[in-house]
Design an enzyme around this catalytic site. Sequence first.
Site, PDB file in Angstrom:
ATOM      1  N   TYR A 117       0.844  -1.200   0.000  1.00  0.00           N
ATOM      2  CA  TYR A 117       0.000   0.000   0.000  1.00  0.00           C
ATOM      3  C   TYR A 117       0.879   1.249   0.000  1.00  0.00           C
ATOM      4  CZ  TYR A 117      -4.348  -2.566   0.691  1.00  0.00           C
ATOM      5  OH  TYR A 117      -5.434  -3.383   0.515  1.00  0.00           O
ATOM      6  N   TYR A 230      -3.378 -10.104  -8.958  1.00  0.00           N
ATOM      7  CA  TYR A 230      -3.251 -10.397  -7.525  1.00  0.00           C
ATOM      8  C   TYR A 230      -2.069 -11.307  -7.254  1.00  0.00           C
ATOM      9  CZ  TYR A 230      -7.156  -8.218  -5.050  1.00  0.00           C
ATOM     10  OH  TYR A 230      -7.977  -7.313  -4.424  1.00  0.00           O
ATOM     11  N   VAL A 279     -25.333  13.441  -8.343  1.00  0.00           N
ATOM     12  CA  VAL A 279     -25.048  13.886  -9.711  1.00  0.00           C
ATOM     13  C   VAL A 279     -25.593  12.838 -10.668  1.00  0.00           C
ATOM     14  CG1 VAL A 279     -23.236  14.475 -11.375  1.00  0.00           C
ATOM     15  CG2 VAL A 279     -22.984  15.135  -8.974  1.00  0.00           C
ATOM     16  N   THR A 525      -8.900  -2.717  -3.254  1.00  0.00           N
ATOM     17  CA  THR A 525      -7.965  -2.324  -2.195  1.00  0.00           C
ATOM     18  C   THR A 525      -8.059  -0.825  -1.936  1.00  0.00           C
ATOM     19  OG1 THR A 525      -6.128  -1.901  -3.727  1.00  0.00           O
ATOM     20  CG2 THR A 525      -6.328  -4.139  -2.841  1.00  0.00           C
TER      21      THR A 525
END
Length: 569
Positions: A117, A230, A279, A525
């Site tokens: 991350y 992945y 919207v 993620t």
Amino acid sequence: MSIMNKKVLGIAAAAAAAGGAVYAASKVKKQAQAQEMRREKESLQSRNYGDKQVYLVGGGLASMAAAAYLVRDANFDGHNIHILESMDVLGGSNDGAGSVQQGFVCRGGRMLNEETYENFWELFRSIPSLEQPQRSVTEEILNFDHAHPTCAHARLIDKDAKILDVRSMGFDNADRLAMTKLLLTPEERLDNMTIEDWFGPHFFETNFWYMWQTTFAFQKWSSLFEFRRYMNRMIFEFPRIETLEGVTRTPYNQYESVILPLKAYLETNGVRFETGRTVTDIDFAPGEALTATALHFADGSAVDLREGDVCIMTNACMTDSATLGNLHAPAPAPERKPVSAELWAKVAAKRPGLGNPEPFFGNVNESNWESFTVTCKGNRLLKMIENYSGNIPGSGALMTFKDSSWRMSIVVAAQPHFKAQDPDTTIFWGYGLYTDHVGDYVKKPMRDCTGAEILKELLHQLHWEEHQEEIMADVVNVIPCMMPYVDAQFQPRAMADRPPVVPQGSTNFAMVSQFVEIPEDMVFTEEYSVRAARIAVYTLFDIPKKICPVTPYNKAPKVLLNAARTMYR
């Protein structure tokens, strides 16, 4: 002094001189880099955007991250940033709510990971913790996680409630060959293919599949693209999939640990939040360039974009149209259309190159699954799970009942998981992948079950029938959540079906979500949302800073060796 000693001294002197030169060159390089960074910072700080406005359509993590990058890195006035959210709460799929009296609910738990991350951790190093303002959110999360390491002892459970030994992946040579071939095959050859198209029947009976499937919510019919990404992105996780040691946990649910501190940071900087603002369409100027000119709202109002204004749109959300049940009622069948996907469809129909939502939102029977959150008075049930699994709350991971017809899994977080919990209230979360299948004990499809029936099915999977009455007496609520599109981002697709973050020819328009195309990265993620936001802002505002790249673990020899060994376990 001997000739040999003189030679040694000469060599040492030459080495020292060379080392000094390298050090000096390195120092000069670092000084030049620091000077360049100072110039870039001064240039950004001197920018004057005047009265230009930025409209962020959608109030999830991606839009909020984009607002943070605008404030932090583009030096944009937060008072001119508008986050437009159709619901009455921010956070998108990062949710968490409830009370001790009514029970708690989180639709899902998004797995964080320390190694992959890259942009998420970088951004949240800038966001102060709410509970420890002297620390960043990144520090708060990682400190908590390091103090509560994950090491699951009950990853797979069979129909007899026996905890299985899953150190072996269970592959045969055909599985190994297919996996190796997949990782070597270019993505361009995998358009519209499913995992089931590639692997034989044996693969779907392996320990690996049961664990990988339930960790990331893949199905046999999921996109082969995404499975391959992945495997490449998380290949270092492959050798520890049976313990899930790579899972990074937040101190509380992700709404309170991630969204609320980010919201506070944005509020401090003047960002405007407009909830209940849906919207429904976006206008574009005629011509080859892609320039957004107006936003239309469900109430009939509109906002015109002036020259220099920017629109960044969340083009789809996986938790759109979700419904909640309770202890005595199933989650209703979703009736509301997916608001964000409907907007994407309208936008995509206006210009080529803006993606195609149909593959993702065209088959609700394949893209749905159902979660449930259990709230109890006292810790009787959690203590039973702890004694059974060998994991105290927060130290385990997904416990999957691999033979259950619903493919049910549960996870017990560290308590409290919600700030509103009192010391006498405990919670845990679970989900089922096959909501149309009839239960093994409760003879109804999961999607038709009340919260009480879902919990009873779980107790039967554990063979705790004799404790059912006393356990149910402790239950405050079990809240089922039906999510018709939660797996939409994994649906089979062609490469062009996901649009780039900033479409070709765009002057003021970008898209951010789990449904944009970011080469090499993996959807579903938190990192994907943050990375998309950073790409959008840095591109549209010409920010001369680097975006953290995807770490190439799939090219690291040691990581590849560990993965190869795991395939033969």
